[in-house]
Motif scaffolding. Structure first.
Motif, PDB file in Angstrom:
ATOM      1  N   SER A 272       0.817  -1.222   0.000  1.00 28.72           N
ATOM      2  CA  SER A 272       0.000   0.000   0.000  1.00 28.72           C
ATOM      3  C   SER A 272       0.847   1.267   0.000  1.00 28.72           C
ATOM      4  O   SER A 272       0.360   2.349  -0.315  1.00 28.72           O
ATOM      5  CB  SER A 272      -0.956   0.017   1.205  1.00 28.72           C
ATOM      6  OG  SER A 272      -0.248   0.082   2.424  1.00 28.72           O
ATOM      7  N   LYS A 326      -9.227   3.375   3.596  1.00 25.68           N
ATOM      8  CA  LYS A 326      -9.221   2.098   4.316  1.00 25.68           C
ATOM      9  C   LYS A 326      -9.373   0.931   3.351  1.00 25.68           C
ATOM     10  O   LYS A 326      -8.736  -0.116   3.513  1.00 25.68           O
ATOM     11  CB  LYS A 326     -10.332   2.080   5.373  1.00 25.68           C
ATOM     12  CG  LYS A 326     -10.082   3.036   6.531  1.00 25.68           C
ATOM     13  CD  LYS A 326     -11.230   2.990   7.537  1.00 25.68           C
ATOM     14  CE  LYS A 326     -10.959   3.929   8.717  1.00 25.68           C
ATOM     15  NZ  LYS A 326     -12.076   3.913   9.696  1.00 25.68           N
ATOM     16  N   ASP A 327     -10.225   1.114   2.338  1.00 23.28           N
ATOM     17  CA  ASP A 327     -10.408   0.064   1.329  1.00 23.28           C
ATOM     18  C   ASP A 327      -9.114  -0.213   0.565  1.00 23.28           C
ATOM     19  O   ASP A 327      -8.901  -1.320   0.052  1.00 23.28           O
ATOM     20  CB  ASP A 327     -11.511   0.459   0.345  1.00 23.28           C
ATOM     21  CG  ASP A 327     -12.897   0.411   0.966  1.00 23.28           C
ATOM     22  OD1 ASP A 327     -13.046  -0.246   2.014  1.00 23.28           O
ATOM     23  OD2 ASP A 327     -13.819   1.042   0.413  1.00 23.28           O
ATOM     24  N   GLU A 328      -8.246   0.798   0.466  1.00 17.65           N
ATOM     25  CA  GLU A 328      -6.963   0.657  -0.227  1.00 17.65           C
ATOM     26  C   GLU A 328      -5.890   0.033   0.662  1.00 17.65           C
ATOM     27  O   GLU A 328      -4.743  -0.111   0.250  1.00 17.65           O
ATOM     28  CB  GLU A 328      -6.476   2.031  -0.723  1.00 17.65           C
ATOM     29  CG  GLU A 328      -7.304   2.614  -1.842  1.00 17.65           C
ATOM     30  CD  GLU A 328      -7.100   1.882  -3.149  1.00 17.65           C
ATOM     31  OE1 GLU A 328      -6.004   1.322  -3.359  1.00 17.65           O
ATOM     32  OE2 GLU A 328      -8.036   1.852  -3.970  1.00 17.65           O
ATOM     33  N   GLY A 329      -6.257  -0.343   1.890  1.00 16.08           N
ATOM     34  CA  GLY A 329      -5.291  -0.960   2.802  1.00 16.08           C
ATOM     35  C   GLY A 329      -4.542   0.023   3.668  1.00 16.08           C
ATOM     36  O   GLY A 329      -3.549  -0.333   4.311  1.00 16.08           O
ATOM     37  N   GLN A 331      -4.226   2.338   6.947  1.00 15.90           N
ATOM     38  CA  GLN A 331      -4.765   2.477   8.291  1.00 15.90           C
ATOM     39  C   GLN A 331      -4.964   3.966   8.580  1.00 15.90           C
ATOM     40  O   GLN A 331      -4.058   4.769   8.361  1.00 15.90           O
ATOM     41  CB  GLN A 331      -3.831   1.855   9.317  1.00 15.90           C
ATOM     42  CG  GLN A 331      -3.654   0.335   9.143  1.00 15.90           C
ATOM     43  CD  GLN A 331      -2.694  -0.252  10.145  1.00 15.90           C
ATOM     44  OE1 GLN A 331      -2.199   0.447  11.026  1.00 15.90           O
ATOM     45  NE2 GLN A 331      -2.414  -1.525  10.017  1.00 15.90           N
TER      46      GLN A 331
END
Length: 340
Positions: A272, A326-329, A331
């Motif tokens: 990410s 968040k969907d992209e990993g 945090q």
């Protein structure tokens, strides 16, 4: 490989008692590089010296390959110690002996045949890159070279375990990097399990698989390095990790954050870190992003990045942007201006 169970150790002096270890347990698996980090007085030096019983715990068990060292006779203990190499901050070299003899003498005292002593000395000097320093004396060597001799000496007994007691803390940054690269090479090429103690987070970041954080004679947090970087729980762990990132933001910048929208701390792990996540949310949603601070560090096996970002926009749009991150990993943790 190494299993420490409920170790306690108290020192007594005229000024009172010091509880150096308090019910400490940890496990180091075969082939791992396991780091123990803590500030001065945390108990980490006592802990590592208990592994080969240079310090004897008041309570607990020390098991190496399922053998409880606490129950061995002195003769058996000496034999087991041959399987545990150790390197020190102060090198511990004989000043009046050559590099060759600093490695050869302990081997001879262990009863290794003369021809094999010669083979091992030359082999492990080659491993540490000091083949041309056999007849040099310690005073003729740099700090990094002295530590390489100490590492060769430890390896010459061909142990399964290598203990490192602040082995790089007396070295300059460039030499530290070289010694850490050497330890990593030893771990990977020889399969030697390494347990090290340090007060430098960079050492943990560079070569460790697992880490335990010590404070006041106790382990306050432990786990694999990437988990502790991405989700530290204890304040001491957070302090160590924060030291790797520049989060201090000038007051004028903070004072200018008058626009709507949250300030968030973004943590990027592994793949990410290479994604244009912020650019994507700007394209997809009606928001603007203002990067206040950020950095990417390379852990042993993968990169880890952190940013402090102001996401400017209406509440609904900023919520969508955060969900997308968040969907992209990534945090995401919202922070207040007072925390900056």
């Amino acid at each position: 490989m190494i299993l420490l169970k409920n170790l306690s150790k108290t020192y007594h002096s005229k000024n009172g008692k010091i509880d150096a270890l308090q019910d400490v347990s940890l496990e180091v698996k075969k082939g791992e590089v396991f780091g123990v980090i803590g500030y001065s007085g945390a108990g980490k030096s006592t802990l590592i010296r208990c592994v080969n019983l240079l310090e004897t715990p008041d309570q607990g068990e020390v098991l190496i390959n399922d053998t409880n060292l606490m129950k061995l006779s002195q003769t058996k203990l000496r034999q087991e110690r041959q399987n545990i190499g150790m390197i020190f901050q102060g090198f511990n070299l004989l000043k009046t002996a050559t590099v060759y003899d600093n490695i050869a003498i302990p081997l001879k005292l262990s009863g290794i045949p003369k021809n094999e002593v010669d083979e091992r000395v030359k082999k492990y000097l080659a491993v540490v890159g000091l083949e041309d320093k056999q007849q040099a004396y310690p005073e003729q060597l740099s700090g990094g070279q002295k530590q390489r001799v100490a590492i060769a000496r430890a390896l010459s007994h061909e142990p399964e375990i290598l203990l490192s007691d602040e082995a790089t803390s007396a070295l300059d940054p460039e030499t530290t990097e070289a010694i850490l690269d050497l330890l990593l090479k030893i771990n990977q090429e020889f399969g030697i399990t390494i347990l090290l103690i340090t007060h430098e987070m960079h050492v943990i970041q560079k070569i460790c698989d697992q880490v335990a954080v010590m404070e006041n004679g106790q382990i306050v947090e432990q786990g694999n390095v990437i988990d502790l970087y991405s989700n530290p729980k204890h304040p001491t762990t957070k302090k160590f990790i924060d030291s790797m990132f520049t989060n201090t933001i000038p007051a004028p910048v903070i004072n200018d954050l008058s626009a709507k929208g949250p300030i968030v701390k973004l943590s990027f792990v592994g793949h990410s870190t290479g994604k244009p996540a912020l650019a994507n949310v700007v394209k997809k949603f009606n928001v603007y992003t203002n990067i206040l601070a950020g950095n990417i560090v390379q852990l042993k096996n993968e990169p880890y990045g952190r940013m402090i970002v102001h996401i400017e926009g209406e509440e609904e749009e900023t919520k969508k942007a955060i969900a997308s991150l968040k969907d992209e990993g990534v945090q995401v943790e919202e922070v207040s201006i007072n925390e900056l």
